[in-house]
Enzyme design. Structure first.
Site, short mmCIF file in Angstrom:
data_model
loop_
_atom_site.label_atom_id
_atom_site.label_comp_id
_atom_site.label_asym_id
_atom_site.label_seq_id
_atom_site.Cartn_x
_atom_site.Cartn_y
_atom_site.Cartn_z
N GLY A 159 9.37 -12.01 2.14
CA GLY A 159 9.52 -13.10 1.19
C GLY A 159 9.81 -14.44 1.84
O GLY A 159 9.66 -14.63 3.04
N CYS A 160 10.25 -15.38 1.00
CA CYS A 160 10.37 -16.78 1.41
C CYS A 160 11.38 -17.01 2.53
O CYS A 160 11.25 -17.97 3.29
CB CYS A 160 10.75 -17.63 0.20
SG CYS A 160 9.47 -17.73 -1.08
N HIS A 161 12.41 -16.20 2.63
CA HIS A 161 13.43 -16.42 3.64
C HIS A 161 13.02 -15.95 5.03
O HIS A 161 13.69 -16.23 6.01
CB HIS A 161 14.73 -15.70 3.25
CG HIS A 161 14.61 -14.20 3.29
ND1 HIS A 161 13.93 -13.49 2.32
CD2 HIS A 161 15.06 -13.27 4.18
CE1 HIS A 161 13.99 -12.20 2.61
NE2 HIS A 161 14.67 -12.04 3.73
#
Length: 386
Positions: A159-161
């Protein structure tokens, strides 16, 4: 002497980014969404609100189909029951289009760091929007001319992290001996997962995600380097009771994304304590590299820490011009920040980087921008006279 919380022995010495050629103007995307939602008046009202308030003006896509007249886009047809691309078709697009974007960003990062391919000892590849084997990591070795013995570390489907997580992992590797040079490459093709919206929640992804790649070189800091980000301390934290707030699953017609509108409120409840833990009660720094997961997330960080508009301007600018590129976004923010600091002829400034993803997971990293760095010997010599 530099504060070790904000400046360790390694640095981001080069950054590269790339975007696909097809530009999506936000009003044109909304027109396609409007056609897809014309049988759902309640969704249409919600879509209009989201598209007006999310802080995005343009994004980029690898898929020229999105530029076709409204009603002819296969991903967002104008009626129910019209076939849309299968997951297999979308993964074919990912395999074809991800490589050139990743190669371009990696070459730019190595050129910015002034290193040759043979200097790279570790390659970390990051993506959550597609998979294939042999993977992107093995292809990049050949395309970039890296050694076949490079240690390859793929970070998939996080994901985004994950972009900031990769930077922290690269820092640990580079610090382990001082002789490792790590190349991080993130590539995300979010738009290939656009689907006809069937709920309010499904509209979020279609409203601000875009495609792109980013890369950076992380290695031991030395006095020969200029305009770098020295990497300090950082950590990752899992927010309790939040696993249902952000969900990313493989479906029959692409990956299915759910983003809760409550995420900004959750960040406000736990983030202050995590920042205090990271800084050990030091004052807040001036620089903030915040992953723009959406306008509400940037707003939440700005409000929580009483930041001025300039401090979150890099995040807002990236969101405005290219949207949310998942894991690749944070290096776009760092690049824009670096360009502005060079323009201002800033000598040094401390900062914090934040990124958020499924879990909910938060990544936090302290850093120092330095126009010129010093070798460990110079640092020790300086400390003798402090």
């Amino acid at each position: 002497m530099k504060d070790p919380i904000f400046a360790g022995r390694t640095a981001i010495t080069g950054i590269g980014t790339s975007i696909p050629p097809y530009k999506l103007e936000q009003d044109k995307v909304f027109q396609r969404i409007e056609d897809s939602c014309k049988y759902h008046s309640d969704l249409m009202r919600w879509a209009r609100r989201i598209f007006r308030q999310n802080g995005v003006e343009s994004r980029y896509t690898v898929e020229p189909d999105f530029l076709r007249p409204a009603g002819e886009c296969r991903y967002l047809p104008d009626g129910p029951g019209v076939p849309v691309p299968t997951t297999a078709e979308r993964m074919g697009s990912y395999e074809r289009e991800s490589v050139p974007l990743a190669v371009h960003a990696a070459r730019e990062a190595m050129a910015d760091a002034r290193i040759h391919p043979e200097n790279v000892t570790h390659l970390i590849t990051v993506s959550c929007t597609g998979q294939f084997l042999p993977g992107l990591d093995s292809i990049l070795l050949q395309e970039l001319g890296l050694s076949m013995r490079v240690n390859r570390i793929p970070l998939q489907f996080q994901g985004c992290h994950a972009g900031l997580k990769a930077i922290q992992l690269a820092r640990n590797i580079a610090e382990s001996t001082g002789e490792h040079t790590v190349l991080v490459v993130c590539v995300e093709l979010c738009t290939i997962h656009f689907q006809p919206p069937t709920s309010r929640d499904a509209l979020f992804g279609a409203s601000f995600f875009g495609d792109g790649a980013s890369s950076c070189v992380i290695q031991a800091a030395s006095s020969r380097q200029e305009n770098v980000f020295l990497l300090g301390q950082g950590h990752s934290v899992l927010v309790p009771d939040s696993r249902e707030e952000m969900i990313w699953r493989v479906g029959d017609h692409g990956f299915d994304l759910y983003l809760s509108p409550a995420i900004p409120k959750l960040l406000k409840r736990f983030l202050r304590e995590e920042i205090q833990f990271l800084l050990d009660d030091r004052e807040l720094p001036f620089l903030w590299a915040v992953h723009p997961g959406g306008r509400g997330i940037v707003d939440a960080v700005q409000d929580l820490f009483a930041l001025n508009d300039a401090q979150v301007s890099f995040s807002r600018s990236v969101l405005k011009h290219v949207g949310n590129l998942s894991s690749a976004t944070i290096l776009f923010v760092f690049k824009e920040m670096k360009n502005e600091l060079v323009k201002q002829r800033k000598a040094q400034a401390e900062g914090i980087s934040l990124a958020f993803g499924p879990g909910l997971t938060a990544e936090l990293l302290a850093f120092t921008y330095a126009a010129k760095t010093e070798s460990p010997e110079e640092s020790r010599s300086e400390s003798m006279y402090v």
